[in-house]
Design an enzyme around this catalytic site. Structure first.
Site, short mmCIF file in Angstrom:
data_model
loop_
_atom_site.label_atom_id
_atom_site.label_comp_id
_atom_site.label_asym_id
_atom_site.label_seq_id
_atom_site.Cartn_x
_atom_site.Cartn_y
_atom_site.Cartn_z
N ASP A 270 0.66 7.08 -4.03
CA ASP A 270 1.75 7.97 -4.44
C ASP A 270 1.31 8.88 -5.58
O ASP A 270 0.82 8.43 -6.61
CB ASP A 270 2.97 7.16 -4.91
CG ASP A 270 3.66 6.47 -3.75
OD1 ASP A 270 4.00 7.16 -2.77
OD2 ASP A 270 3.86 5.24 -3.82
N ASP B 220 -5.44 5.44 -5.32
CA ASP B 220 -4.01 5.22 -5.38
C ASP B 220 -3.38 6.06 -4.27
O ASP B 220 -4.04 6.95 -3.71
CB ASP B 220 -3.55 5.68 -6.78
CG ASP B 220 -2.07 5.78 -6.89
OD1 ASP B 220 -1.39 4.80 -6.56
OD2 ASP B 220 -1.56 6.85 -7.31
#
Ligand code: TMP
Ligand code: MG
Length: 425
Positions: free
Chosen positions: A176, A174
């Site tokens: 953020d 991922d």
């Protein structure tokens, strides 16, 4: 021969140490991989903490793999956070044969075994309580931020990934709040969406509306009492409304670099080692993000780590012929649809079907499905950053992620695991 002296540098949370090493052979340095070992006592160092002694072993170049120490007669672990090496010819040395090396180590002082456990009652073993074998394999797993429900299982996966070799490995991450930091000095760091929201190109009215959306939907996103089925339609609502608002702001493609440069975004400490290590060993890094692709690409480009082994699937902006944002390209990726439904049509997973060992990095329960599109997974190690509402979310995270990193703004543990898998024999 190697000689050393060291002195303590001021540090707040951790401890800094500066090591001066004297080495006598140029070829070793050139080769960039010669091993060294040194031991120093308070008597030989200047400013060393009272009752402290330190041993370091490692390699020249980027890698420092083991630092141990004693302080006040107790064994502490000095976890390496960063290292840099400088070289110059020794004073009075006529030839090139004698070099003076300066090694700067930034070290974190981790508690001796058992300390973290006493301080934090929890049925799940913290990293500091793992058995010695895991500490030997990956010293970073003994950081106090580490929580693992099934340590033996985790060590088994790590061993197995190492056995399979780097040609079988890929990292799926991922972006953020996983590769980027969640907070710094008590302040939240922006997500890729927030970078746009907070920038000068968004009107005051637009800013207020985007903030209102964030305040309404973010608590829903992380609510441990709601099911994913409940959350999904609400996330589609949030993303669609935010993208509509942004698309009304006449954002210029040409302004993206400056917007990122002026933002407060920070990648997690240790990002350089992560990206560079994966690049060096040709391990693909697949970034699967519900953020804004154009922004996150610019972040890693400005950090000089957008190497050819990095692939991104995310929400990309669609600009008109004049370079003005008109909408976002589909399919929409939000926190809870990160799986093969949005990956259909991307060639990425087909290309990587032989990469059957996976290290998955995420910070949300939605990140757990990021590897679902990989056809035949043999080993998967799921590492979860638990950034927010730690107490409330701990149970779920420990059930879902193999390794949980609580309020840890660094990539130390991931780098330690990769170092063990890729480098050490
Ligand atoms: P990630 O999947 O790369 O972590 O990105 C999703 C994050 O973006 C998620 O935590 C919510 C956040 N977000 C905002 O901060 N502002 C927004 O407007 C939207 C739609 C999402
Ligand atoms: Mg995230």
């Amino acid at each position: 021969m190697v000689g050393a002296a060291w002195s303590q540098a001021p540090g707040s949370a951790g401890m800094g140490a500066r090591s001066r090493l004297l080495a006598d052979t140029l070829p070793e340095l050139r080769a960039g991989r010669s091993s060294y070992g040194h031991c120093c006592s308070p008597a030989s160092g200047t400013g060393a903490p009272q009752g402290a002694a330190m041993r370091a072993s490692g390699r020249f170049g980027k890698r420092i793999f083991s630092v141990r120490g004693k302080r006040n007669r107790r064994r502490w672990r000095f976890l390496p956070r960063s290292a840099s090496l400088g070289a110059r010819r020794s004073r009075g040395s006529p030839g090139a044969a004698e070099l003076e090396l300066e090694l700067e180590l930034e070290l974190e002082l981790a508690p001796p075994r058992g300390c973290a456990a006493a301080a934090r009652p929890c049925p799940v073993r913290s990293g500091a309580e793992l058995n010695g074998a895991s500490g030997e394999m990956v010293p970073e797993l003994e950081k106090a931020t580490v929580r693992i429900k099934h340590p033996e299982h985790v060590m088994g996966i790590i061993r197995s990934i190492k056995e399979q070799g780097m040609s079988k490995l890929q990292v799926i991450s991922d972006f953020d709040m996983t590769l980027s930091r969640f907070g710094c000095n008590g302040r939240r760091c922006p997500t890729s969406h927030n970078i746009l929201d907070n920038s000068h190109v968004v009107s005051e009215d637009g800013k207020k509306k985007l903030k209102d959306l964030l305040h309404y939907y973010y608590p829903i996103e992380i609510d441990p009492d709601r099911t994913l089925e409940e959350k999904r339609p609400l996330m589609v609502e949030w993303w669609s409304r935010a993208h509509d608002l942004l698309s009304q702001q006449k954002i210029l493609k040409g302004d993206i670099a400056q917007i990122v440069r002026e933002s407060d975004v920070m990648l997690r400490d240790g990002f350089n080692e992560l990206f560079d290590q994966l690049h060096e060993y040709d391990v693909p890094l697949f970034i699967f993000s519900a953020g804004v692709g154009d922004i996150l690409e610019e972040i890693i480009r400005q950090a000089n780590v957008f190497h050819p082994n990095v692939n991104v699937v995310s929400n990309y902006m669609d600009f008109d012929d004049n370079g003005v944002l008109k909408c976002f390209k589909g399919p929409l990726i939000h926190t809870y649809n990160k799986n093969n439904t949005v990956l259909q049509g991307t060639e990425y997973f087909q290309q990587l079907s032989t990469r059957t060992s996976i290290i998955l990095l995420g910070d949300s329960m939605g990140d757990l499905t990021m590897a679902d599109g990989v056809p035949s997974v043999e080993n998967i190690l799921k590492v979860g950053f638990l950034n927010d509402k730690v107490e409330e979310q701990r149970g779920k995270y420990l059930d879902a992620y193999d390794i949980v990193l609580e309020s840890d703004e660094t990539l130390d543990v991931v780098n330690g695991i990769l170092r063990y898998i890729l480098i050490e024999t």
